[in-house]
Structure formats: C-alpha cells, structure tokens
Design an enzyme around this catalytic site. Structure first.
Site, PDB file in Angstrom:
ATOM      1  N   ARG B 245       8.714 -63.822  41.134  1.00  0.00           N
ATOM      2  CA  ARG B 245       8.392 -62.516  41.709  1.00  0.00           C
ATOM      3  C   ARG B 245       7.015 -62.090  41.217  1.00  0.00           C
ATOM      4  NH1 ARG B 245       9.677 -57.994  44.311  1.00  0.00           N
ATOM      5  NH2 ARG B 245       8.874 -56.022  43.497  1.00  0.00           N
ATOM      6  N   HIS B 247       4.884 -58.827  40.985  1.00  0.00           N
ATOM      7  CA  HIS B 247       5.246 -57.402  41.039  1.00  0.00           C
ATOM      8  C   HIS B 247       4.031 -56.548  40.720  1.00  0.00           C
ATOM      9  CE1 HIS B 247       8.201 -54.060  40.469  1.00  0.00           C
ATOM     10  NE2 HIS B 247       7.286 -53.614  39.621  1.00  0.00           N
ATOM     11  N   ASP B 248       3.692 -55.637  41.614  1.00  0.00           N
ATOM     12  CA  ASP B 248       2.574 -54.727  41.354  1.00  0.00           C
ATOM     13  C   ASP B 248       3.096 -53.457  40.702  1.00  0.00           C
ATOM     14  OD1 ASP B 248       0.588 -56.406  42.421  1.00  0.00           O
ATOM     15  OD2 ASP B 248       1.167 -55.817  44.451  1.00  0.00           O
ATOM     16  N   CYS B 250       4.294 -50.079  39.229  1.00  0.00           N
ATOM     17  CA  CYS B 250       4.690 -48.793  39.803  1.00  0.00           C
ATOM     18  C   CYS B 250       5.314 -48.032  38.650  1.00  0.00           C
ATOM     19  CB  CYS B 250       5.667 -48.997  40.953  1.00  0.00           C
ATOM     20  SG  CYS B 250       6.403 -47.439  41.511  1.00  0.00           S
ATOM     21  N   GLY B 293       0.091 -47.962  42.548  1.00  0.00           N
ATOM     22  CA  GLY B 293      -0.084 -47.266  43.831  1.00  0.00           C
ATOM     23  C   GLY B 293      -0.922 -48.062  44.807  1.00  0.00           C
ATOM     24  N   ASP B 332      -3.818 -49.909  51.748  1.00  0.00           N
ATOM     25  CA  ASP B 332      -3.580 -50.778  50.594  1.00  0.00           C
ATOM     26  C   ASP B 332      -4.912 -51.313  50.086  1.00  0.00           C
ATOM     27  OD1 ASP B 332      -2.779 -53.215  49.098  1.00  0.00           O
ATOM     28  OD2 ASP B 332      -0.819 -52.856  49.977  1.00  0.00           O
ATOM     29  N   ARG B 334      -4.851 -53.675  47.320  1.00  0.00           N
ATOM     30  CA  ARG B 334      -4.461 -54.605  46.261  1.00  0.00           C
ATOM     31  C   ARG B 334      -5.145 -55.951  46.332  1.00  0.00           C
ATOM     32  NH1 ARG B 334       1.942 -53.919  46.500  1.00  0.00           N
ATOM     33  NH2 ARG B 334       1.398 -53.407  48.654  1.00  0.00           N
TER      34      ARG B 334
END
Lengths: 421, 421
Positions: B245, B247-248, B250, B293, B332, B334
C-alpha cells in the site's frame, strides 16, 4: 527527454528583489496593530508580484508542490482561490493577545479572518490567502471506545456520541514568522537570524538579506493543527476548566504505534482529559505540531535509534540524550519558545490541566504569561516496555513526575530491546 | 529587543553561487552510475561550502530548524554527525533499478549506504550525510488487536507477537531530486522546471537558475517512511507473494480518526494484508508519504471541507472534486509520477496485492514497469458514513472498484453531514 535549455531564460529572471526606491510600494504590515487594515494583510501570492509584502509563499513546504503544478501546466500561475463558503466554522478571537508584536510571532492571528477583515482589499484585486482554516469534524479513535467501555469517559450524546464519535472544532495553521519577534524569542538580532536562515539552508530566499523592509517570512516548514473539544467560548472563560496538550508529531507512534516512545498513548490520554474537562463544562485543546523527531526529522531519528540499540551495553537510559547529540549536534531543535503562540491565538490565559511532562514546554508556556495549575503525567500503565529508556531519561533531565526521579545508577539499569530482538 | 543590524553584513554575503571557472570543483554526480564512487556522493552539508554539489540542504523542511539552531548558538555550524552504529539494521539493495538515470529520480538509492560506499571520502574530510535510515521496530495498532480477536490475522510469535506487537523493518527517506529526471517525468524541460521552482516559490534557491551544473536538489519538503512486514529478501523473490500500500498522509484520519475519509481504515486494512502476505511466506510494504491533503496542505483541505459542507444542497458526491478545484485550482498536486521511485528502490518488480483503489497510483506504478496482479478495494464495512461522498465520487472518477460505478444520478443522492450536525 525534453531538450535542455538551462540558462537561456536567465536574462528574464530577477534573482532577488530589493526595496523599491520609487513607484508603488506593497501594503505595509504593522505587526500587532489593532485595526486589521492598519495591521495589513499577509500577501504571499505569486499572482501579482508587486503586491507581495512577505518573503516566501503560502502553504508551508507544500508551496514546492504548487511550483511543480505550475511547471507541468496543471495549474495556472494566476489562479486565485474561490473562497466561497470557506470562512471559519466557529469564530476564534480576536483576543487581547493578538494586539501585541511580541505575544504571537510565528503565526498570523488574523489568518482565518482575512475573508472578512480584508473584504475591501479583495475588491481592489489583492489576492489574500487564509493561513488558518477552521472546520468541524467527528473523530473516532479505537482507544476512546476502550475508555468508554472501561468507564473512564462517558457517552453524553453531544460531545461524545454513541459509538465513540467525538465532536471537535479543528484549525489548521500555516507558519507565518514575524522575524523581529522570532529573533527576540531566540535572543539574537534580526539581522543575525536572517543571515543564518539564508546561509544555513544553503542559500534559501536571498530576500532574507536583500529585503530588510519585509519583516514577515513564510517558511517552507510544516504547520500545526488545533483540536478543540467542547465549546470554543469555554477556552477563555475563567469560570470554566481547560485541559491542554501540546503534542509534537511522532509519525512512528502517532500513526503506527511504535513501542519505543509514549507519544500516541500520551496523546490519547490527553484527548481523554479533554473529553472529561469538556463534559465538566470546560474545554480541551490538543495542539499537534509538525516537528517530527524533535524537529530533527525522521532520518536522524532512525539513525539515533540504531546508535542507541547497538551501543555498548545496549539501549540504556543513561546514554539516551548522548546518542541524539552525537548524530545531530543537539538534543532537540523544536524551539518551544515559539510554541505558546498558538495558545495566545486561542486567548488562553490559564491551563487547569496540562497533559505533558515536558519541562521545556512548561517553561515556555508559563514564561509567556500563561498560568498552569496542574501537570498531568502519563499513567504508568500506558508506557510501553521499550519506552522506559526514554521516559526515565527525560525524568532525570527535568521532566515533571509525581513519582521518584531516577538517579544515574537507576538510569544505567534501564534498558531497551536490541535491534535483533 | 536586540539591536537591529540588518544590512550591515550584506557585503559578506554571497547571494547566489555560480559555476567555478577556475580552481577546485566539487565532486561530480553521475546519476545512475553503477560504481558508487563514479556516481558520486550527494553533499548538501553546510560545514564546507566548497564541497557542496547540490542545491539546498539535508533533512527536507527540517533544514530550516537547523538554521534556527545555528542562529541561536545551540548548534555549531561545523558540527559533523558521528555516525557510529547508525548503519542500516537490514540491508536493502543494491538492485538493478538503481543503475538507471530514469527509474529513481526523487530519492538517492545510495542514501542509506553512504557510510559504507563512501568510507574513503569521509577520511578525506567530506561530510556526507545519509538521506535514508533503516531501523527495526515493534508497532502495535488497536485495530490489529481487534483483527486478531476476530480471527482475520493470527499471532505467529515471530511476525505478529502475542498482544498484537508487529515486528517491522522501517526506513525513513528524505527527498533528493535529480532535476533532469523530475523534469522528464513531468514532461517539461529541466530549464522550465528550474525556473518554476524558483519563481513559483517566491524566489527560493537562486542556484536553481544560476547553477545549471548542479543537477541535484534537496527540496524543503516532507519525505516518506517505508514499513516492511516479513523478510526483506521476500520483496524481490519472484516465488514469494508481495502486498503493497502506498499511503499519502492524512493527519486528520491517520492519527485522529476523522470520519470524513477512509485513510486510516484503509491503511490498517493494508497492514492486515501485509501481515497475511508475510505469514504466507512473502512480504508486505507500506509506504507513508508526507503529502497532506493531496499535497495542497491542511489549510486548503479544511477550507474545502467548509465549502463542501456549506454549499447549496449540502456535501454532495457530485460536487466533491469541484470544491477542491475552486479553492486550489487543481484537484490534486501529489504528482504520483514520482511515487514509484521508492518501489524501485526496494527492487519491486511485481505486486501481488495492491491495497489501493487509486487509478493515479495504479497507472503510475504500472507505467513505471511494475506488474500489479490484484487490486484490493477497501471493505465496505470499513467506510465511515461521512466518507461515502469521497469514496463514491472517486469511484465515478476512475477509482478501482469490484462493485458498481455510480452514475451522475447516484452521485447527486450521496450526501455527507452538514457543519452544524
């Protein structure tokens, strides 16, 4: 690979700006002024360079991603935020502490209110961005459900809902540094601070030295988040109790539950205290500050873990701080002197229950003029076995405890796990 | 307040450096070269300016705190890290993917090994800092204990211990950007990227434009952390299964359990999958990236929450992305194009179970040459009620689902809580 043109645009680039001698000047900032229009807005926009009255740009370190978005054509560089419906979900302030050039120097107390207090300036075309946003949320942590089951806190249906949902007001805050005030806190001249910030980052923002007329800096670092339990009005009501924890980020524990420190357990204990205090008619405040690994960063933190667990005699409480100093040159870079700003932004003048054992935090807060009535240490049963090294070393170094303070002989006996275990 | 001396030192300050025409040049970096000494070390130290061969300095955004420490006299600017006993607790790499100028461009694959491969250079006085640190930890998340109780995962005594302690290897990684490679990923020229990074940050690091001979940039942004469950060797063994995974961050969900999104529940589900896969003889990898975010930062995120929950008709799935675009100008930031680098650093060529529904992440990973066998959506019962708006809007926008994709009429019906509830 795209063709290389480095250098061809150099002639169009202004490498650093200097104070204007003629022509229109940007709006001045009079830090601490009572009238918001006299105080002046913080303008870090890139849409109209002539309006800028600060060094750096918005969103802390995320400004770098914005630059990538412009570079790749995803974002128009002249985009202005449509701020419809974004105003604070709960009003916070103004408080008397806002009207001082000294009480708050690392955030903009007006940061959440720009859409209101600078409404006339928006119509004149100024692109003024909020540096604080206030919203509401329901949060749910598994440990809180356990606290309900064990009877330490009760569901009341309003603050704490059935199923463990906790109703909070929360605020995200970006760093806004008033450089004369930051320098004053650190006990150095503004000039020396500016030079160090420029030179000791490898040459970040020459305006730190070429724009002595700009006293506000938006540093590319993480900010903080405030979680409020109970009524916001209770925070400043002298008749109602207040619990506070100021928590420095520890991703390994806060998210993943690493057992080498007490960060998440103590954070959860702080939230429990906030719930209890709010249910008793007061309020609770958690401040979560992005200062990973004592603001040394996580790479340094992990290097220190390895050094601790591999040193002769294993991970020992008596060598706890030494290992950090060997790698980083200091034990700590968090500069708690700046931390009380957020408490003054909230208008706090007295903390009834301070959920922290840190003497550095306690000293910074009380020296800033806030009274602390009671200090609440972490309950013994919440300390993971491998975190004994840290907590006992800290007690010996001055952390608050209502138990005994370990001496050198005690510290030498307290050991953590090896890397191979 | 200390006396003001701004400007008096200007004559001693070099505002930006330029390539040396005569005299000694810093060690060159040949990104992707096989021989570490030919590749060259990344030297972002401030102790010996003449040795610097990059733009910026170490520790990501924490470099700013280091500057404060020097300014305040807490840290000697010439401090060199004592790296005794800090070497990786587990070896990772080298892998074939390291020897390419294209596969890895946003971190230094040699970042954890500098103490070994550059040993001769330390003796010559070069201050080379690790940009990656690898350690071991025991982590414990309450949800994992619940997963054990419910029989979804079992205690095996080695990977998962009694009481729910999970044994992991973890790596902290600081950003190291090879600018030609970053530009290539974004489809722009290196020159345009450098100019945007300089101009669209408000003038950060003029060396981005004055030092075209320096192609490596240490940006002041957050890095990432890798958690490995099971044997590191299993990650690259084609005979053994791998769960991943990415994962950003949060913070609101990962730490505090906000119910407006699925971040922490999906993260925990990913860790469960990692445990299952490791116990089946393979390995599991969680990558935790500091891109709060969607790399817009938390202030923007909270502004968007308010706009969503106050808009006409309430928080609706059919207006989910629009509200972000109104505030931020994009949905976005990212740049998932850079994310696969960490997977290539780990030597991953095939992911058996990919614990993510993101089409952006899936596309970035598969286009970088890594095979994804199975995509695992979040189980329905882990989705908080208020997070329906987000997850259904994302499905409609291309997120993977093994269920039905909502149409416009469906989206208009899916609503979240109001701010006043």
């Amino acid at each position: 690979m795209p063709s290389e043109k480095t250098g061809t645009k150099l002639k169009h680039i202004v490498l650093t700006s200097h104070p204007a001698r003629f022509g229109q000047k940007p709006l001045p900032i009079h830090w601490g002024a009572v009238d918001p229009l006299k105080r002046g807005p913080v303008i870090g926009t890139l849409t109209t360079a002539a309006h800028r009255n600060v060094i750096g740009t918005h969103a802390g370190s995320y400004g770098v991603y914005r630059a990538l978005a412009v570079a790749s054509g995803k974002l128009q560089s002249n985009h202005r935020a449509d701020l419809t419906n974004t105003l604070p979900a709960e009003p916070i302030g103004p408080h008397p502490s806002w009207y001082s050039a000294d009480k708050i120097v690392s955030l903009d107390p007006l940061g959440a209110l720009v859409g209101e207090v600078y409404a006339p300036l928006y119509q004149e075309g100024y692109d003024i961005r909020p540096t604080i946003a206030i919203t509401k949320a329901h949060i749910n942590m598994p440990e809180l459900q356990e606290a309900v089951m064990k009877g330490r806190i009760q569901v009341d249906g309003k603050i704490l809902k059935p199923g463990g949902d906790l109703v909070v007001t929360k605020a995200a805050i970006e760093p806004v540094w008033y450089l004369p005030g930051i320098a004053n806190r650190l006990g150095v001249t503004e000039s020396d601070l500016r030079h160090a910030l420029f030179e000791q980052t490898g040459g970040m923002f020459p305006e730190l030295v070429t724009r002595p007329d700009f006293h506000v800096f938006l540093p590319p670092i993480g900010g903080m988040t405030v979680y409020i339990v109970g009524e916001v009005a209770a925070i400043t009501d002298p008749q109602r109790p207040l619990a506070v924890r100021v928590h420095d980020e520890c991703n390994g524990s806060d998210v993943f539950g690493s057992d080498i420190c007490t960060c998440r357990p103590y954070l959860v204990h702080g939230i429990e205290a906030c719930v209890q205090t709010a249910q008793a008619g007061g309020a609770g405040v958690i401040v979560y500050l992005r200062k990973e690994g004592r603001a040394l960063g996580e790479v340094t933190k992990f290097l220190v873990y390895n050094a601790r667990k591999r040193q002769e005699g294993g991970d020992r409480a008596d060598a706890y701080f030494t290992r950090t100093e060997c790698v980083a040159g200091v034990q700590d870079m968090r500069f708690q002197e700046l931390m009380p700003d957020v408490l003054h932004w909230l208008g706090i003048t007295r903390i009834d229950r301070f959920i922290s054992m840190s003497n550095m935090k306690y000293n910074a807060i009380t020296q800033s003029g806030i009274e602390i009535v009671e200090r609440v240490p972490i309950p013994e049963d919440l300390i993971p076995a491998d975190a004994r090294v840290e907590i006992e070393a800290k007690k010996a170094a001055g952390y608050y405890t209502n138990g005994s303070v370990p001496d050198d002989a005690d510290l030498a006996q307290i050991k953590g796990r090896m890397l191979t275990e």
